[in-house]
Design a protein around this motif. Structure first.
Motif, PDB file in Angstrom:
ATOM      1  N   GLU A  87     -35.097  21.862 -17.285  1.00 52.60           N
ATOM      2  CA  GLU A  87     -33.777  21.744 -17.910  1.00 52.60           C
ATOM      3  C   GLU A  87     -32.821  22.807 -17.400  1.00 52.60           C
ATOM      4  N   LEU A  88     -31.552  22.452 -17.407  1.00 52.99           N
ATOM      5  CA  LEU A  88     -30.454  23.371 -17.132  1.00 52.99           C
ATOM      6  C   LEU A  88     -29.648  23.480 -18.411  1.00 52.99           C
ATOM      7  N   TRP A  89     -29.499  24.704 -18.908  1.00 51.66           N
ATOM      8  CA  TRP A  89     -28.687  24.944 -20.097  1.00 51.66           C
ATOM      9  C   TRP A  89     -27.457  25.722 -19.649  1.00 51.66           C
ATOM     10  N   ILE A  90     -26.276  25.245 -20.033  1.00 51.85           N
ATOM     11  CA  ILE A  90     -25.056  25.970 -19.669  1.00 51.85           C
ATOM     12  C   ILE A  90     -24.293  26.347 -20.939  1.00 51.85           C
ATOM     13  N   ARG A  91     -23.655  27.505 -20.876  1.00 56.03           N
ATOM     14  CA  ARG A  91     -22.931  28.056 -22.031  1.00 56.03           C
ATOM     15  C   ARG A  91     -21.539  28.467 -21.602  1.00 56.03           C
ATOM     16  N   SER A  92     -20.543  28.103 -22.389  1.00 58.33           N
ATOM     17  CA  SER A  92     -19.166  28.517 -22.115  1.00 58.33           C
ATOM     18  C   SER A  92     -18.943  29.932 -22.626  1.00 58.33           C
ATOM     19  N   ARG A  93     -17.844  30.502 -22.246  1.00 65.52           N
ATOM     20  CA  ARG A  93     -17.521  31.857 -22.726  1.00 65.52           C
ATOM     21  C   ARG A  93     -17.284  31.877 -24.232  1.00 65.52           C
ATOM     22  N   HIS A  94     -17.044  30.706 -24.822  1.00 63.40           N
ATOM     23  CA  HIS A  94     -16.816  30.606 -26.270  1.00 63.40           C
ATOM     24  C   HIS A  94     -18.096  30.337 -27.047  1.00 63.40           C
ATOM     25  N   GLY A  95     -19.220  30.205 -26.341  1.00 61.91           N
ATOM     26  CA  GLY A  95     -20.495  29.975 -27.014  1.00 61.91           C
ATOM     27  C   GLY A  95     -20.888  28.527 -27.179  1.00 61.91           C
ATOM     28  N   THR A  96     -20.179  27.611 -26.525  1.00 59.55           N
ATOM     29  CA  THR A  96     -20.520  26.193 -26.580  1.00 59.55           C
ATOM     30  C   THR A  96     -21.586  25.890 -25.541  1.00 59.55           C
ATOM     31  N   TRP A  97     -22.573  25.108 -25.937  1.00 56.16           N
ATOM     32  CA  TRP A  97     -23.700  24.786 -25.068  1.00 56.16           C
ATOM     33  C   TRP A  97     -23.680  23.333 -24.654  1.00 56.16           C
ATOM     34  N   ARG A  98     -24.185  23.071 -23.440  1.00 57.85           N
ATOM     35  CA  ARG A  98     -24.568  21.729 -22.997  1.00 57.85           C
ATOM     36  C   ARG A  98     -25.935  21.873 -22.356  1.00 57.85           C
ATOM     37  N   PHE A  99     -26.753  20.827 -22.481  1.00 58.89           N
ATOM     38  CA  PHE A  99     -28.132  20.850 -22.013  1.00 58.89           C
ATOM     39  C   PHE A  99     -28.379  19.626 -21.132  1.00 58.89           C
ATOM     40  N   PHE A 100     -29.143  19.835 -20.062  1.00 52.87           N
ATOM     41  CA  PHE A 100     -29.425  18.746 -19.129  1.00 52.87           C
ATOM     42  C   PHE A 100     -30.882  18.774 -18.702  1.00 52.87           C
ATOM     43  N   GLN A 101     -31.472  17.608 -18.642  1.00 52.08           N
ATOM     44  CA  GLN A 101     -32.791  17.486 -18.029  1.00 52.08           C
ATOM     45  C   GLN A 101     -32.540  17.280 -16.535  1.00 52.08           C
ATOM     46  N   VAL A 102     -33.276  18.031 -15.723  1.00 52.48           N
ATOM     47  CA  VAL A 102     -33.133  17.953 -14.278  1.00 52.48           C
ATOM     48  C   VAL A 102     -34.234  17.055 -13.747  1.00 52.48           C
TER      49      VAL A 102
END
Length: 142
Positions: A87-102
């Motif tokens: 998985e790739l987890w990404i976080r914005s500078r505001h603390g919002t997350w999105r998650f992806f299965q690679v």
């Protein structure tokens, strides 16, 4: 992106409680050889996740795949079978997350529990992300 770069320490710190909710975690050692940031061990699957800062959290999946192409190539060298998920987890500078299965050829958006978002759910999910980042409320249907 030409290389992995330094660890996203704030994002990694914020990712630990999310990961702990899914199972036992183990952080990967630092260094240029690091392929992933943490592993989550539960009954099945075992997850290897890379935690990254996202300058554009609302970017489309093709944009994200291009932006993180070097990191995704590193993740894709991990051997996988039915019991291993990358998985790739990404976080914005505001603390919002999105998650992806690679997968070997694509990114598939998942929720924080690792469950694939159903078709049509992504729009509401992204609307909620945008509303939270702008200080509003989620008016999109779930």
């Amino acid at each position: 992106m030409t290389g992995r770069g330094p660890r996203a320490h704030r994002a990694l710190k914020d990712a630990i409680p999310i990961a702990k909710a899914r199972g036992l975690i183990q952080l990967a050692m630092g260094g240029p050889e690091r392929i992933y940031d943490l592993s989550i061990v539960s009954k099945i699957p075992i997850v290897f996740a890379s935690i990254m800062f996202a300058p554009k959290i609302l970017a489309s999946i093709p944009e994200l795949a291009e932006y993180y192409q070097t990191d995704l190539a590193r993740l894709r060298v991990i051997a996988r079978d039915a019991a291993v998920v990358i998985e790739l987890w990404i976080r914005s500078r505001h603390g919002t997350w999105r998650f992806f299965q690679v997968t070997p050829s694509a990114l598939v958006e998942v929720d924080r529990e690792g469950k694939r978002l159903a078709s049509g759910q992504t729009i509401g999910y992204l609307a909620g992300v945008a509303a939270r980042e702008n200080g509003g409320t989620n008016t999109a249907p779930s």
